[in-house]
Design an enzyme around this catalytic site. Structure first.
Site, PDB file in Angstrom:
ATOM      1  N   TRP A   1       0.839  -1.214   0.000  1.00  0.00           N
ATOM      2  CA  TRP A   1       0.000   0.000   0.000  1.00  0.00           C
ATOM      3  C   TRP A   1       0.863   1.249   0.000  1.00  0.00           C
ATOM      4  CZ3 TRP A   1      -4.431  -0.217  -1.975  1.00  0.00           C
ATOM      5  CH2 TRP A   1      -5.262  -1.322  -1.793  1.00  0.00           C
TER       6      TRP A   1
ATOM      7  N   ASP B   1      -1.505   6.658   6.414  1.00  0.00           N
ATOM      8  CA  ASP B   1      -2.603   5.812   5.967  1.00  0.00           C
ATOM      9  C   ASP B   1      -2.918   4.870   7.130  1.00  0.00           C
ATOM     10  OD1 ASP B   1      -4.247   3.848   4.898  1.00  0.00           O
ATOM     11  OD2 ASP B   1      -3.062   3.565   3.066  1.00  0.00           O
TER      12      ASP B   1
ATOM     13  N   LYS C   1     -12.370  -1.555   6.701  1.00  0.00           N
ATOM     14  CA  LYS C   1     -11.654  -2.484   7.575  1.00  0.00           C
ATOM     15  C   LYS C   1     -12.275  -2.448   8.977  1.00  0.00           C
ATOM     16  CE  LYS C   1      -8.923  -2.734   3.967  1.00  0.00           C
ATOM     17  NZ  LYS C   1      -8.187  -1.747   3.195  1.00  0.00           N
TER      18      LYS C   1
END
Ligand SMILES: *Cc1c(COP(=O)(O)O)cnc(C)c1O
Length: 360
Positions: free
Chosen positions: A102, A172, A196
């Site tokens: 990511w 993030d 999530k």
């Protein structure tokens, strides 16, 4: 069919209590004679609900007054572009600490908008840990430093945020937010896709320190401009009202369960159980440096990848869903966010032990 233990990395399991509450009030929300999806985002009931959800989130994460909380769209991936657009001009530079795929994606997107320095450059498929911050290749003139606090695919997590430079930290926290306490003061910008730990996919929570609101490039799209979205209470255009509503229910649930400290204790316990089961067996393995193993996403492999499909089939039959690992790393991955009860992890550990007995 009964509800199964869902180990999906995202969209991920939601608390059953939250889903039941949504079901209860689906047809008639707050005595409006209609669902929350059908009311105006500018009407009093929704505006008040949205404001209340922000208050609860602020309380849960102890978000200081000088930070704005935005409820946006476009996922974490849009923030990969929104961050450089909002914080820099094209001639500036930012440091990216890449500890998983990511972070790599974030850096790649940012390269379209400014000059990117890879302060840490993990290699695809080979993210096994976090190098000591003293060895990071940080620049003196970075406008910000970007970190991914938990790398959802490879299972590498910062359990401590190193102290490193004066540039604002941008994080993030897609698979971190609400899973543990965080010190918001350490960050300039925090962002998280909801799917999530927060709610359904389609909502993105952004927490911005107020001195960073007015640096956006003029070409920044309004719906992703921190100042514009802050001034309009995230309603410059129609927000994803149902997702926001559901996120609000999740915030209430986390609060009722005892808050993020309680979540952290449960999550730590769940993760330790699973890593212990992996480490104690000579059948399963996890390659990540124990100092930075993720509490949220636990990848593991079997002795022979030829057994993977059998493991997946049998685990699924046992009510343990979505254990297939990411294509980048293969094997299995158990995502054990807030909504995964400890009993789900116990069931997985039991299953793993039995599977090993039969095939090991
Ligand atoms: C899931 C995830 C993303 C991508 O989120 P989208 O909402 O799909 O854009 C980015 N970063 C991390 C750490 C993630 O877990």
């Amino acid at each position: 069919m009964e509800r199964v233990y869902n180990f999906s990395p995202g969209p991920a399991a939601l608390p059953t209590e939250v889903l039941n509450k949504a079901k209860e009030e689906l047809l008639n929300w707050q005595d409006q004679g209609m669902s929350v999806m059908e009311v105006s985002h500018r009407g009093k009931p929704f505006v008040e609900y949205a404001a209340k959800s922000e208050v609860t989130l602020r309380e849960l994460l102890s978000i200081p007054e000088n930070y704005k909380v935005l409820f946006l769209q476009g996922g974490a991936s849009l923030q990969f572009a929104a961050v450089p657009l909002n914080l820099t001009n094209a001639s500036q530079k930012a440091d990216y600490v890449v500890t998983g795929n990511w972070g790599k994606k974030a850096a790649k997107e940012a390269e379209r908008f400014l000059s990117v320095n890879l302060a840490v450059d993990g290699i695809d498929g080979n993210y096994f840990g976090i190098p000591d911050s003293a060895t990071w290749n940080l620049s003196d003139d970075a406008s910000y430093i970007h970190l991914v606090i938990n790398e959802t695919v490879v299972g590498v997590e910062f359990h401590q945020i190193p102290d490193m430079s004066k540039a604002p930290l941008v994080a993030d926290m897609s698979s971190t937010l609400l899973s543990r306490p965080i010190n918001v003061n350490r960050f300039g910008v925090i962002y998280a896709g909801a799917q999530k730990n927060i709610g359904p996919a389609g909502l993105t929570v952004v927490i911005v320190r107020d001195d960073l609101l007015d640096k956006a490039r003029s070409e920044t799209p309004t719906v992703t401009n921190y100042r514009a979205m802050s001034d309009s209470d995230s309603m410059s255009n129609t927000p994803p009202t149902f997702n926001w509503y559901l996120a609000g229910l999740v915030f209430d649930w986390v609060k009722k369960e005892g808050g993020v400290l309680e979540m952290a204790q449960r999550n730590k316990r769940k993760a330790e159980k699973l890593y212990e089961a992996i480490d104690e067996s000579d059948f399963y393995s996890n390659p990540i440096d124990p100092k930075c193993r993720s509490w949220m996403n636990v990848p593991f492999t079997l002795p022979d990848s030829k057994m993977d499909s059998l493991f997946l089939e049998e685990s699924s039959n046992a009510g343990l869903a979505n254990l297939k690992g990411h294509r980048l790393v293969g094997g299995m991955r158990a995502s054990i966010y807030n909504a995964m009860p400890e009993a789900g992890v116990d069931a997985l550990v039991n299953f793993m032990n039995e599977f090993q007995k039969r095939y090991g």
